[in-house]
Design a protein around this motif. Sequence first.
Motif, mmCIF file in Angstrom:
data_model
loop_
_atom_site.group_PDB
_atom_site.id
_atom_site.type_symbol
_atom_site.label_atom_id
_atom_site.label_comp_id
_atom_site.label_asym_id
_atom_site.label_seq_id
_atom_site.Cartn_x
_atom_site.Cartn_y
_atom_site.Cartn_z
ATOM 1 N N ALA A 57 0.769 -1.288 0.215
ATOM 2 C CA ALA A 57 -0.223 0.045 0.071
ATOM 3 C C ALA A 57 0.929 1.343 -0.041
ATOM 4 C CB ALA A 57 -0.809 0.046 1.165
ATOM 5 N N TYR A 58 1.663 1.319 0.687
ATOM 6 C CA TYR A 58 2.691 2.614 1.172
ATOM 7 C C TYR A 58 3.985 2.602 0.368
ATOM 8 C CZ TYR A 58 -0.448 2.722 4.981
ATOM 9 O OH TYR A 58 -1.617 2.776 5.765
ATOM 10 N N LEU A 59 4.500 1.403 -0.167
ATOM 11 C CA LEU A 59 5.809 1.462 -0.717
ATOM 12 C C LEU A 59 5.781 2.370 -2.156
ATOM 13 C CD1 LEU A 59 8.487 0.751 -0.495
ATOM 14 C CD2 LEU A 59 8.280 -1.452 -1.628
ATOM 15 N N GLY A 60 4.832 2.326 -2.935
ATOM 16 C CA GLY A 60 4.704 3.103 -4.038
ATOM 17 C C GLY A 60 4.385 4.622 -3.594
ATOM 18 N N ILE A 204 0.966 13.472 -6.746
ATOM 19 C CA ILE A 204 1.383 12.282 -7.412
ATOM 20 C C ILE A 204 0.344 11.796 -8.280
ATOM 21 C CG2 ILE A 204 2.727 10.221 -7.603
ATOM 22 C CD1 ILE A 204 3.645 10.785 -4.765
ATOM 23 N N PRO A 205 0.411 11.601 -9.346
ATOM 24 C CA PRO A 205 -0.590 11.028 -10.571
ATOM 25 C C PRO A 205 -0.858 9.478 -9.772
ATOM 26 C CG PRO A 205 0.974 11.935 -11.807
ATOM 27 C CD PRO A 205 1.673 12.084 -10.296
ATOM 28 N N LEU A 206 -2.037 9.415 -9.702
ATOM 29 C CA LEU A 206 -2.508 7.940 -9.188
ATOM 30 C C LEU A 206 -2.075 6.848 -10.147
ATOM 31 C CD1 LEU A 206 -4.339 6.858 -6.894
ATOM 32 C CD2 LEU A 206 -6.301 6.817 -8.458
ATOM 33 N N ILE A 209 1.636 5.875 -8.971
ATOM 34 C CA ILE A 209 1.427 5.016 -7.533
ATOM 35 C C ILE A 209 0.889 3.407 -8.049
ATOM 36 C CG2 ILE A 209 0.274 4.893 -5.373
ATOM 37 C CD1 ILE A 209 0.225 8.005 -5.368
ATOM 38 N N GLY A 210 -0.002 3.454 -8.806
ATOM 39 C CA GLY A 210 -0.520 2.315 -9.257
ATOM 40 C C GLY A 210 0.231 1.414 -9.810
ATOM 41 N N ALA A 211 1.130 2.045 -10.786
ATOM 42 C CA ALA A 211 2.172 0.916 -11.528
ATOM 43 C C ALA A 211 3.154 0.473 -10.606
ATOM 44 C CB ALA A 211 2.725 1.756 -12.680
ATOM 45 N N LEU A 212 3.681 1.276 -9.881
ATOM 46 C CA LEU A 212 4.458 0.787 -8.825
ATOM 47 C C LEU A 212 3.805 -0.153 -7.838
ATOM 48 C CD1 LEU A 212 6.927 3.907 -8.099
ATOM 49 C CD2 LEU A 212 7.651 1.731 -9.182
#
Length: 263
Positions: A57-60, A204-206, A209-212
């Motif tokens: 959840a948080y690493l991205g 930050i673009p979602l 975050i989603g890709a990472l």
Amino acid sequence: MRPLALRRQASSVAAGLLVAGLFTYVFLAIVARRLSASDLGTFGAVWSVLFFGGVVAYLGVEQTGTVWVAAAPTEAKTAIPISGGRLALLVSGAALATASLTVLLVPGARKASVFAIILLAVAAYAPNYLLRAHLAGNQRFGLYGGLVAAETAARLLALAVVLAVTGTSVEGFLLATAIGPLMAATLFGGIIVKLHFVSAADQIPLTSIGALGAANFALIGFLNIGPAIVTARGAEIAAAGVFLGFLIVRIPLFMFQSITATL
């Protein structure tokens, strides 16, 4: 960053990771000695799902936030590159998903107390990962390593308190796991209070975050989900061995975090 500076910064993070690794293994050694094989299997499965859910959840956010802060102008270096609303959704969604997955996979964790502790634990790690992004983005790697070490040291301290107050139980050891990051965050309260959220338009673009998050889901899922799957099949004692084996195998991967943090 010059090669010499990179080595110095990576060494600071590596030192924190070494201390964190030592404290974590001391923590788990105490847990393993105190719990029965069956309870250790349950604890290991819950621990695995907890760090799978929390880290994914948080690493991205940490990784993309580090890049955002590093590229930000001086006046924006104290910004948290995610809006308060999106962070609240992320934390609540991660906590509920992790707790639900734990209840689904781990028969021994199907208790209201365990569900509540997992909700607390996942939420407790949010400020630390935001603080990591701030510290890494500002190249304050000494403090970054200190934060990582402080999380595990605080968890050991919380374990001592739990043992003194409640005695030996799976719930008590999980509670110590949840309290640790909150205690560590208070040590860095002077930095945290200076941080502020950005507006929804500047965050930050979602998609980033989603890709990472998807990449971390695949990597960390393989590293953590094994004990939970074994436990879900009704083999808590076998899960204890799988859990301890996974910890040993992951030692080399653990040390690469010092490189990824500085890069």
